[in-house]
Design a protein around this motif. Structure first.
Motif, short mmCIF file in Angstrom:
data_model
loop_
_atom_site.label_atom_id
_atom_site.label_comp_id
_atom_site.label_asym_id
_atom_site.label_seq_id
_atom_site.Cartn_x
_atom_site.Cartn_y
_atom_site.Cartn_z
N ARG A 185 79.62 77.10 58.40
CA ARG A 185 79.28 76.47 59.63
C ARG A 185 79.41 74.96 59.87
NH1 ARG A 185 75.12 78.24 63.42
NH2 ARG A 185 76.09 80.26 62.99
N HIS A 186 79.62 74.55 58.47
CA HIS A 186 80.06 72.97 58.53
C HIS A 186 81.42 72.49 58.75
CE1 HIS A 186 79.49 68.69 57.49
NE2 HIS A 186 80.14 68.78 56.48
N CYS A 187 82.18 73.43 57.73
CA CYS A 187 83.73 72.95 57.96
C CYS A 187 84.58 73.67 58.18
CB CYS A 187 83.98 72.51 56.56
SG CYS A 187 84.31 73.68 55.38
N ASP A 188 84.31 75.00 58.79
CA ASP A 188 84.93 76.11 59.49
C ASP A 188 85.80 76.69 58.39
OD1 ASP A 188 85.11 77.55 61.70
OD2 ASP A 188 87.07 76.71 62.31
N ALA A 189 85.61 76.65 57.05
CA ALA A 189 86.45 77.16 56.14
C ALA A 189 86.28 78.55 55.92
CB ALA A 189 86.45 76.48 54.78
N PRO A 190 87.11 79.19 55.85
CA PRO A 190 87.08 80.91 55.90
C PRO A 190 86.13 81.44 54.64
CG PRO A 190 89.23 80.77 55.35
CD PRO A 190 88.50 79.16 55.60
N ILE A 191 85.02 82.26 54.62
CA ILE A 191 84.39 82.90 53.67
C ILE A 191 84.53 84.33 53.93
CG2 ILE A 191 81.91 83.25 53.02
CD1 ILE A 191 81.46 80.54 54.09
N ARG A 192 84.68 84.95 52.80
CA ARG A 192 84.94 86.59 52.63
C ARG A 192 84.09 87.28 51.69
NH1 ARG A 192 89.64 84.20 54.29
NH2 ARG A 192 90.99 85.17 55.84
N VAL A 193 83.38 88.10 52.23
CA VAL A 193 82.46 88.98 51.33
C VAL A 193 82.84 90.48 51.47
CG1 VAL A 193 80.09 89.63 50.69
CG2 VAL A 193 80.63 87.28 51.76
N SER A 194 82.73 91.13 50.42
CA SER A 194 82.88 92.68 50.45
C SER A 194 82.04 93.15 49.70
CB SER A 194 84.38 93.08 49.89
OG SER A 194 84.69 92.36 48.81
N THR A 195 81.68 94.43 49.66
CA THR A 195 80.36 95.05 49.06
C THR A 195 81.11 96.42 48.60
OG1 THR A 195 79.88 96.45 50.97
CG2 THR A 195 78.94 94.57 50.81
N GLN A 196 80.23 96.76 47.65
CA GLN A 196 80.53 98.13 47.09
C GLN A 196 79.33 98.97 46.91
OE1 GLN A 196 81.79 97.15 42.94
NE2 GLN A 196 80.22 95.83 42.68
N ASP A 197 79.40 100.08 46.34
CA ASP A 197 78.13 100.89 46.01
C ASP A 197 77.40 101.37 47.33
OD1 ASP A 197 74.87 100.94 44.33
OD2 ASP A 197 76.17 102.52 44.79
N GLN A 198 78.35 101.67 48.54
CA GLN A 198 77.80 102.05 49.81
C GLN A 198 77.13 100.90 50.38
OE1 GLN A 198 75.81 105.67 48.89
NE2 GLN A 198 77.41 106.92 49.92
N GLY A 199 77.51 99.63 50.16
CA GLY A 199 77.09 98.52 50.91
C GLY A 199 75.73 97.98 50.10
N ARG A 200 75.47 98.46 49.12
CA ARG A 200 74.19 98.06 48.05
C ARG A 200 74.51 96.90 47.21
NH1 ARG A 200 73.05 103.60 48.88
NH2 ARG A 200 74.02 104.02 46.95
N ALA A 201 75.76 96.57 46.92
CA ALA A 201 76.08 95.55 46.17
C ALA A 201 77.06 94.74 46.25
CB ALA A 201 76.32 96.20 44.67
N LEU A 202 77.31 93.62 45.78
CA LEU A 202 78.37 92.63 46.28
C LEU A 202 79.89 93.28 45.38
CD1 LEU A 202 76.88 89.26 46.47
CD2 LEU A 202 77.68 90.68 48.12
N ALA A 203 81.00 93.15 45.65
CA ALA A 203 82.08 93.36 45.17
C ALA A 203 82.88 92.24 45.03
CB ALA A 203 82.97 94.41 45.94
N ASP A 204 82.96 91.17 45.97
CA ASP A 204 83.62 90.13 45.94
C ASP A 204 83.25 88.87 46.82
OD1 ASP A 204 86.45 88.48 47.09
OD2 ASP A 204 86.23 88.53 45.06
#
Length: 767
Positions: free
Chosen positions: A170-189
């Motif tokens: 929200r401050h610098c507009d740099a891209p942020i990417r998040v992916s999940t695992q375990d049917q959306g219950r845990a973070l993958a990356d």
């Protein structure tokens, strides 16, 4: 309340809070909101208590009847299945309610701030929205918009699916990417790993979308969160969460939304004759993985219309058609001419294989730069080389285009010229109804306006690659990337080449690179005649003669053949663009906005026909966006800010981002750094120091704005710079990054170091 500086990571916690000790309510039998059983972090507990304790949740979200709940569930499931909100009519049919009966539960959900309505249309249902919030979620090949960062993170657990989130700081507009695992219950990356979330709990105006959702966002680092809070309502109530903690909050808030809904169960509270069985895909808590990809029902109608018609069967057309088919759409792909388009048939593939063939001849001659080594290579049969190229083209066209079509049941391939008509297209006298249309008809070699050009035989980039007999001499008109590549290729096969251009060699590149490459061309015997005006061209005894003016004097250039490479002209003839209100730019390209939309609603365009970014990978990228936007609601923006561009000369030219001139013209204060390859150990070891590296950075922040490489292996190094620009890295970040020694890509680190150091005074690997 968390003050945004300190945080407590859930990684340190092992015990969840008992739901019986905390405020909650039953959404439906056996389903409690929020799901306190997943909350392990004290800061998440405090954040949820701040939300639950407000009138927003307790007084609004609880207590609605089962029939209203089933409408909400059906609405959320439609978003999941289709990637967009339903109309009220479609939603009514899904739950067995008529056009009038559907509105009381919708109004009830709106009053409770669970649904957003606008002029009789459904435009949002927490956590989804039709509005482009910058929080995009890829779910079962659909791209959806989430209301806020925490909503985005909760969607995976709500749907029992793994998701990929693309957002921005929200401050610098740099891209942020998040992916999940375990049917959306845990973070993958998480990229970058330093990303955090600000969860606002300020609820105002009876609408979360305009208050707390508008302030709940991702940040690339705690530093940027603090800076943003300093600039925007630093005293606003909220909580700083790690991404893991924000996922925990999202699970607690949204997993109950679709929990406990069974396949085939009729909606409670509806009259028996109005009940409909939900399909098996409605069971969103199934442990069997994602539901089958849906099939669009002829654009939602029974008229037999295709959901999407794609005009053009090249790289862009195939990208659009496959993307749409993967989402379940019924697609008509219309080709005219050789299937596969420019790249595989007459562009990238044939030119690069012939360029590499010519390089082998040069490399043999250049082997003597190493003491004690001599080598020879002879061009014995150019016809054989060309026919080998043709075989490769045929093989790739078959494998990557023709043989792909049977694998996609949703794509119907047709051949013939297509023209826009009301409600679809017409081809060979047959009308093809279409929900949406994408034009991807590509481009062809442009013919420059030179007096007499119509009287002489000439080659284009297409026909030059078909020559089985080489001319003794060749005049190349045009100093862009195609002209530079083909001029050097023919020169290395023994053709005497003159390259003529109005301005300079590679006019869009950094001037240092164009000047250096001009010198290298001259070293190979290529005559570069730049800064000229074309007076006239005519036939001559030994071929052709071009008269040019330079410095007030006329000069005539003679050659056996002439090759015209002065750009490409979009293929728009016969499409009926003007009759249907599709605007065209001065260069002949179809005008599109950043969503790939033309000036005519429902018609999109992508690839070379738009007249810009004429690279095959950008054509495929733009076409994919066009297909997703056409089917899912125009939420994706075309972004070429980190677009790499390669010129396959030797040395290769590789660029990404802004040149110094473009940055300054845009009003940016910049610093630059330029080093020669004689400062790069890899080049010294290879005994080939032709080239340079130039970096362009913002003068204040040091953020990398552009990277430009002239080096024998420059093409394989530029993607590092592209990623650096995409991630908002500074030149200091680049200088602090570990690079492998004796590689060309290490030159980026050395160029970054040279902003503050004399790299000639560094020992090996000392940076």
């Amino acid at each position: 309340m968390n003050d945004g500086c300190a945080s407590c990571s859930s990684r340190d916690k092992v015990t969840a809070f008992a739901p019986t000790a905390l405020p909650s309510f039953a959404v439906r039998p056996g389903v409690i909101f929020p799901d306190w059983s997943v909350v392990a972090s004290p800061v998440v507990k405090d954040a949820l208590l701040a939300m639950i304790g407000s009138n927003h949740v307790l007084n609004r979200w609880s207590g609605y009847d089962p029939a209203t709940d089933r409408v909400r569930v059906a609405l959320l499931q439609h978003y999941v299945d289709h990637g967009r909100a339903p109309t009220s009519e479609v939603l009514g049919k899904r739950v067995g309610l008529g056009a009038t009966a559907i509105w009381p539960p919708l109004e009830e959900l709106r009053r409770r701030d669970l649904v957003v309505l606008d002029s009789g249309r459904i435009v949002g249902a927490y956590p989804f929205t039709n509005r482009d919030t910058g929080h995009r979620i890829t779910l079962d090949r659909h791209v959806l918009n989430a209301m806020c960062a925490v909503d985005a993170l909760g969607i995976g657990a709500m749907t029992s699916r793994n998701i990929a989130i693309v957002s921005h700081c929200r401050h610098c507009d740099a891209p942020i990417r998040v992916s999940t695992q375990d049917q959306g219950r845990a973070l993958a990356d998480i990229t970058p790993a330093t990303a955090v979330v600000w969860l606002s709990v300020r609820y105002e105006g009876g609408c979360a979308a305009n208050s707390l959702c508008a302030m709940t966002a991702f940040f690339c680092s705690d530093k940027h969160l603090s800076a943003w809070r300093h600039e925007h309502s630093a005293d606003g109530p909220g909580f700083r969460l790690s991404i893991e903690e924000a996922l925990e909050a999202g699970r607690a808030l949204f997993a109950p939304s679709l929990a406990g809904v069974c396949a085939g169960e009729p909606p409670d509270g509806l009259a028996a004759d109005a009940r409909v069985a939900f399909p098996p895909s409605f069971d969103t808590v199934s442990k069997n993985g994602p539901t089958a990809v849906r099939r669009f029902a002829a654009n939602g109608h029974s008229s037999g219309a295709y959901d999407l018609v794609v005009i053009g069967a090249g790289s862009a057309g195939f990208s659009a058609a496959i993307t749409a088919a993967d989402q379940g759409a019924q697609v008509a792909l219309i080709g005219s001419g050789t299937i596969g388009g420019t790249c595989v048939n007459i562009g990238c593939v044939p030119s690069k294989t012939l360029i590499r063939a010519a390089d082998t001849l040069h490399n043999a001659r250049a082997a003597a730069r190493f003491a004690g080594i001599t080598a020879e290579a002879e061009l014995a049969d150019w016809r054989g080389t060309v026919r080998q190229k043709d075989a490769l083209v045929s093989e790739l066209r078959q494998a990557k285009y023709v043989d792909l079509l049977p694998a996609y049941d949703g794509i119907a391939y047709r051949e013939g010229p297509a023209r826009l008509v009301d409600g679809g297209v017409e081809m060979n006298g047959t009308r093809i109804p279409a929900g949406k249309i994408i034009i991807a008809t590509g481009a062809r070699p442009a013919i420059p306006v030179i007096p007499g050009i119509e009287t002489v035989p000439y080659l284009t980039s297409t026909t030059a690659l078909e020559l089985e007999e080489l001319p003794r001499s060749l005049l190349v008109i045009g100093g862009g990337y195609i002209g530079a590549e083909l001029a050097q290729m023919f020169a290395r096969t023994g053709v005497k080449v003159t390259l003529a251009c109005r301005s300079r060699l590679l006019p869009e590149s950094e001037p240092e690179i164009g000047a250096a490459l001009t010198g290298y061309f001259q070293d190979e015997g290529i005559s570069v005649v730049a800064g000229i005006a074309y007076r006239a061209i005519r036939k001559a005894d030994q071929g052709i003669a071009l008269t040019v003016a330079r410095d007030g004097r006329d000069t005539t250039i003679h050659a056996e053949q002439v090759l015209l490479v002065t750009g490409r002209t979009p293929n728009i003839e016969g499409l009926g663009l003007a009759e249907h209100g599709v605007a065209v730019a001065a260069n002949g390209g179809i005008v599109v906005d950043d969503r790939m939309r033309t000036s005519k609603s429902g018609i999109y365009a992508a690839g070379d026909v738009t007249g810009h970014d004429q690279f095959v990978y950008m054509a495929a990228y733009g076409a994919k966006l066009a297909a997703k936007n056409a089917l899912n609601g125009d939420s994706l923006r075309y972004d070429n800010s980190a677009m790499p561009a390669i010129v396959f000369t030797d040395p290769q030219v590789a660029s990404v981002g802004l040149t110094e001139a473009v940055a300054r013209a845009a009003g940016q204060a910049v610093r630059t750094s330029t080093i020669g390859l004689d400062q790069v150990p890899r080049a010294l070891a290879a005994r080939d120091t032709r080239g340079l590296i130039k970096l362009v950075a913002d003068a204040g922040s040091g953020r990398l704005l552009g990277a430009h490489i002239l080096a024998p292996e420059g093409a394989d190094s530029i993607q590092t710079a592209a990623l650096a620009i995409r991630q908002g890295m500074t030149v200091d970040d680049l200088a602090d990054t570990i690079f492998p020694y004796l590689t060309t890509v290490e030159s980026l680190k050395l160029a970054a170091l040279s902003f503050g150091k004399d790299v000639a005074k560094l020992s090996c690997c000392a940076g």
